[in-house]
Design an enzyme around this catalytic site. Structure first.
Site, PDB file in Angstrom:
ATOM      1  N   ARG A 112      28.098   2.125  -1.449  1.00  0.00           N
ATOM      2  CA  ARG A 112      29.537   1.920  -1.284  1.00  0.00           C
ATOM      3  C   ARG A 112      29.792   1.456   0.140  1.00  0.00           C
ATOM      4  O   ARG A 112      28.876   1.407   0.946  1.00  0.00           O
ATOM      5  CB  ARG A 112      30.297   3.205  -1.596  1.00  0.00           C
ATOM      6  CG  ARG A 112      30.004   4.319  -0.615  1.00  0.00           C
ATOM      7  CD  ARG A 112      30.680   5.593  -1.062  1.00  0.00           C
ATOM      8  NE  ARG A 112      30.784   6.535   0.024  1.00  0.00           N
ATOM      9  CZ  ARG A 112      31.101   7.818  -0.146  1.00  0.00           C
ATOM     10  NH1 ARG A 112      31.364   8.287  -1.345  1.00  0.00           N
ATOM     11  NH2 ARG A 112      31.171   8.615   0.886  1.00  0.00           N
ATOM     12  N   ASN A 150      39.236   4.997   1.158  1.00  0.00           N
ATOM     13  CA  ASN A 150      38.577   6.303   1.242  1.00  0.00           C
ATOM     14  C   ASN A 150      37.800   6.366   2.547  1.00  0.00           C
ATOM     15  O   ASN A 150      36.946   5.511   2.809  1.00  0.00           O
ATOM     16  CB  ASN A 150      37.602   6.495   0.072  1.00  0.00           C
ATOM     17  CG  ASN A 150      37.048   7.910   0.018  1.00  0.00           C
ATOM     18  OD1 ASN A 150      37.783   8.849  -0.282  1.00  0.00           O
ATOM     19  ND2 ASN A 150      35.767   8.066   0.331  1.00  0.00           N
ATOM     20  N   GLU A 151      38.155   7.335   3.349  1.00  0.00           N
ATOM     21  CA  GLU A 151      37.405   7.593   4.583  1.00  0.00           C
ATOM     22  C   GLU A 151      37.086   6.319   5.355  1.00  0.00           C
ATOM     23  O   GLU A 151      35.915   5.924   5.493  1.00  0.00           O
ATOM     24  CB  GLU A 151      36.107   8.346   4.267  1.00  0.00           C
ATOM     25  CG  GLU A 151      36.351   9.719   3.688  1.00  0.00           C
ATOM     26  CD  GLU A 151      35.080  10.500   3.421  1.00  0.00           C
ATOM     27  OE1 GLU A 151      34.011   9.883   3.321  1.00  0.00           O
ATOM     28  OE2 GLU A 151      35.158  11.728   3.301  1.00  0.00           O
ATOM     29  N   GLU A 305      39.689  16.754   0.157  1.00  0.00           N
ATOM     30  CA  GLU A 305      38.371  16.995  -0.448  1.00  0.00           C
ATOM     31  C   GLU A 305      37.687  18.162   0.235  1.00  0.00           C
ATOM     32  O   GLU A 305      37.765  18.314   1.461  1.00  0.00           O
ATOM     33  CB  GLU A 305      37.439  15.785  -0.211  1.00  0.00           C
ATOM     34  CG  GLU A 305      37.671  14.589  -1.049  1.00  0.00           C
ATOM     35  CD  GLU A 305      36.593  13.525  -0.761  1.00  0.00           C
ATOM     36  OE1 GLU A 305      35.464  13.882  -0.372  1.00  0.00           O
ATOM     37  OE2 GLU A 305      36.913  12.341  -0.910  1.00  0.00           O
ATOM     38  N   HIS A 356      26.015  16.772  -6.377  1.00  0.00           N
ATOM     39  CA  HIS A 356      27.110  17.308  -5.572  1.00  0.00           C
ATOM     40  C   HIS A 356      27.962  18.206  -6.460  1.00  0.00           C
ATOM     41  O   HIS A 356      28.280  17.840  -7.584  1.00  0.00           O
ATOM     42  CB  HIS A 356      27.938  16.144  -5.030  1.00  0.00           C
ATOM     43  CG  HIS A 356      28.880  16.563  -3.961  1.00  0.00           C
ATOM     44  ND1 HIS A 356      29.988  17.317  -4.206  1.00  0.00           N
ATOM     45  CD2 HIS A 356      28.871  16.338  -2.636  1.00  0.00           C
ATOM     46  CE1 HIS A 356      30.626  17.543  -3.073  1.00  0.00           C
ATOM     47  NE2 HIS A 356      29.963  16.958  -2.107  1.00  0.00           N
TER      48      HIS A 356
HETATM   49  C1  GAL Z   1      33.167  12.536   0.899  1.00  0.00           C
HETATM   50  C2  GAL Z   1      33.542  11.278   0.115  1.00  0.00           C
HETATM   51  C3  GAL Z   1      33.357  11.517  -1.370  1.00  0.00           C
HETATM   52  C4  GAL Z   1      32.009  12.090  -1.633  1.00  0.00           C
HETATM   53  C5  GAL Z   1      31.825  13.357  -0.833  1.00  0.00           C
HETATM   54  C6  GAL Z   1      30.479  13.992  -1.053  1.00  0.00           C
HETATM   55  O1  GAL Z   1      33.008  12.297   2.248  1.00  0.00           O
HETATM   56  O2  GAL Z   1      34.868  10.907   0.344  1.00  0.00           O
HETATM   57  O3  GAL Z   1      33.504  10.277  -2.019  1.00  0.00           O
HETATM   58  O4  GAL Z   1      31.035  11.177  -1.277  1.00  0.00           O
HETATM   59  O5  GAL Z   1      31.936  13.060   0.529  1.00  0.00           O
HETATM   60  O6  GAL Z   1      30.206  14.952  -0.069  1.00  0.00           O
END
Ligand code: GAL
Length: 685
Positions: A112, A150-151, A305, A356
């Site tokens: 990504r 995103n981020e 998140e 995850h």
């Molecule tokens: C975040 C990200 C998510 C996923 C997650 C896993 O930083 O926005 O898409 O990758 O980490 O830890």
């Protein structure tokens, strides 16, 4: 009302990726979400190839059906623009718009975040898909917020970056003469005669030019902000009633200026993944939460998140102990988050993040993870009162009396390879200071020194960990605040360089020298593993300095080595305030003494008797009242003194009411892992 549109509950849910599943699973999702008490999902974060399978061809059918399904179940949708993950067609059509590493490697899709944020084709594609989403869903009732991208954090070194970097430099410096001066480019024959000779700092033979590196960090942060602004402008026009956010990756995302972003989003949101288990993990969560609230300038924000359990990232393979995810979520809520959202709802069966953790794990709903989610949903459902924004002119959701200076320029400057020690890290120093306060039972804000010098008046104590770079304005603002009665503690190597990364001649700590009443004549970095004694039984490691007194008095001296007998820690009374200087990296016990003495001198006590050492007490301003949270992160029963009406957290998520109270006023025993929320002000009748 919460930070999102039309929701006056604590937001609970997570990233939902229905495009990875057949449609019959969606109905099972909706059923399980109702059981868990989920009221919010984030949709579409990485859905670009499902929404736009070929350039310019959109497929919204599936998204229409998912959004309608969520809406029918009373679940609000935080709708993302999918621009963090361009699809394969993008690589094929626009190879020039992919990011290139500093070593010159051209990346392609397969993961990504494969795009150059400076590339016109990427910008155009991102604007197009944001427009299509805004047109289709901008006025959909289910959409409660926009999650832009995103981020943000991509950085590239390709030709598009070179071009925009030059434009940025032209705007900053005006002419090449000024740039050459700022970059001290006569050194090693780097003087530029034409703008197009300038490149992004790609791999080079030896040490790169530090000011060029710093400018590139500043530029890269600005480029990401530009990307956000382009989408924000579109969505604001097409969806005027829906607030906008973008999730910050905390706390390590280097190519990003959180203050600048915080000023542009409608509400700040963060992703927080713990770096340690247990009590240390709780201290880390508090750090992330305090950062988020600070970047939101004290307003409520959103935990977008977190991991439900195991985080599948090298170095972050942490399993949450039973109850930990509930306590961590409550920490965030107590510290100003209007919700506890997760990455992600249902665990995928394959893909790069297959292991995850998720709210619905691979083992399904008959699992500890899902039962804990259901328990969390129930508890959050009882905390509706906390999401009322604070009333009053100083409408900060939490009002700490201590602040820690956080300046991205110094963060970036301390990453330079051209320093006399590779020991320094702004993030590590800020974190150490915050952790110390947390264990003392004291909450803190982060502040940017020149944001608004008067804003410092909200604080009694300011900690300034190794702020290498300081402008004259920052130094003047700090000095005026100290003279007005503030207590500052400044750590070694602060104030040494100006905004161009030029050393301030005449002695290190130059920008703060007058405030501190000292002159740092010479640094004495120490070899790794060497510690030298200081008076009082402590020691210094990595860094010491030869400090000359210019009005300050000595608190502690070096007791060993060439600096023996010379000041290690000093104190300067200035106007109505005090400025302390710590010229060394200190052992943990002495560091604790410095912080606790500063707290005592500034009259700051723990949030409640018994708070600290792993028991967290936070006051959240909500409406016209205050909700006090007390959370015991330790494995022992601990006693805190509290006053107020406990909120009944046992009622059902179905809204079944439990009676609050009875009023407590005095010591409260908290069993290991236990928590309590109280209305400090009388509850409305
Ligand atoms: C975040 C990200 C998510 C996923 C997650 C896993 O930083 O926005 O898409 O990758 O980490 O830890």
């Amino acid at each position: 009302m919460s930070v999102v549109r039309g929701v006056d509950r604590v937001l609970f849910g997570g990233d939902y990726n229905p495009e990875q599943w057949p449609e019959h699973v969606w109905h099972d999702d909706a059923r399980l979400m109702a059981i868990a008490g989920v009221n919010t999902v984030t949709l579409g974060v990485f859905s670009w190839s499902s929404i736009e399978p070929r350039e310019g061809e959109y497929d919204f059918g599936w998204l229409d059906r998912v959004i309608d399904l969520m809406h029918a179940h009373g679940i609000g949708v935080v709708l993302a623009t999918p621009t963090a993950s361009p699809p394969p067609w993008f690589t094929k059509a626009h190879p020039e718009a992919l990011n290139r590493t500093a070593d010159g490697v051209q990346l392609v899709h397969g993961s990504r975040d494969v795009y150059d944020p400076s590339a016109d084709a990427y910008r155009a594609a991102a604007r197009r898909v944001a427009t299509a989403l805004g047109e289709r869903y901008g006025r959909h009732e289910a959409v409660v917020a926009w999650h832009v991208h995103n981020e943000y954090g991509s950085v590239s070194y390709g030709p598009a970056t070179d071009r925009r970097f030059r434009e940025w430099l032209r705007a900053r410096y005006g002419d090449l003469g000024r740039l050459n001066e700022a970059w001290w480019s006569a050194f090693w024959s780097q003087r530029y005669a034409e703008w197009d000779e300038i490149l992004a700092p790609q791999a080079t033979q030896y040490l790169p030019n530090p000011t060029q590196m710093l400018d590139f960090r500043r530029f890269s942060a600005e480029v990401l902000l530009e990307c956000y602004r382009e989408q924000a402008e579109i969505l604001r026009a097409l969806s005027p009633d829906v607030p906008l956010t973008t999730n910050f990756m905390l706390p390590t995302w280097l190519h990003f200026d959180h203050w600048d972003f915080g000023a542009e989003v409608d509400f700040v949101s963060i992703d927080h993944y713990s770096d340690s288990p247990g009590v240390e993990g709780a201290a880390h969560a508090a750090f992330g939460a305090d950062q988020a609230r600070s970047f939101a300038r004290g307003r409520p924000w959103l935990l977008m998140e977190q991991g439900a359990n195991v985080t599948q990232v090298p170095g972050r393979m942490l399993v949450k102990e039973p109850g930990e995810v509930i306590r961590t979520s409550l920490q965030h809520v107590a510290r100003g988050s209007d919700g506890a959202l997760f990455f992600q709802w249902r665990a995928p069966l394959a893909g790069a993040e297959v292991f995850h953790s998720s709210m619905v794990p691979h083992s399904g709903p008959d699992s500890r993870a899902f039962r804990e989610m259901t328990e969390l949903g129930r508890v959050l459902g009882r905390l509706t009162d906390v999401v009322a924004p604070p009333e009053g002119s100083d409408a900060r959701v939490v009002t700490p009396r201590v602040a820690i200076a956080w300046e991205p320029d110094s963060w970036w400057a301390l990453e330079s390879a051209s320093l006399p020690s590779d020991h320094f890290s702004l993030l590590a120093s800020v974190r150490r200071a915050h952790r110390e306060l947390w264990f003392a039972g004291v909450s803190a804000d982060l502040v940017r020194l020149d944001d608004d010098p008067a804003a410092l008046d909200a604080y009694d104590l300011l900690l300034v960990p190794s702020q290498l770079l300081a402008t004259d304005e920052q130094a003047a603002g700090l000095d005026a605040w100290v003279r007005r009665g503030g207590h500052a503690v400044v750590w070694c190597f602060s104030g040494t360089v100006d905004a161009d990364l030029h050393v301030r001649p005449g002695g290190y700590s130059g920008a703060f020298a007058e405030t501190l009443g000292i002159r740092v004549e010479e640094p004495h970095p120490l070899p790794k593993g060497v510690a030298i004694a200081i008076e009082g039984g402590g020691s210094a490691h990595d860094w010491t300095e030869h400090v000359e007194l210019r009005g300050a008095s000595v608190v502690t001296r070096y007791a060993e080595g060439v600096l023996s007998g010379e000041p290690a820690i000093t104190e300067n009374r200035r106007g109505d305030g005090v400025a302390t200087y710590v010229s060394a990296e200190l052992d943990d016990a002495t560091f604790t003494t410095v912080v606790t003495s500063a707290l005592a001198a500034a009259g700051v006590r723990a949030e409640a008797p018994g708070a600290g050492g792993g028991v967290e007490v936070v006051r959240r301003h909500a409406g016209s009242g205050v909700v006090v949270a007390a959370i015991n992160h330790t494995a022992e029963t601990r006693t805190v003194t509290l006053r107020g009406t406990p909120i009944d957290l046992e009622g059902g998520a179905d809204g079944a009411d439990g009676a609050d109270g009875p009023v407590v006023d005095g010591p409260v025993d908290l069993a290991p892992g236990a928590f309590v929320f109280l209305h400090e002000a009388p509850s409305p009748a």
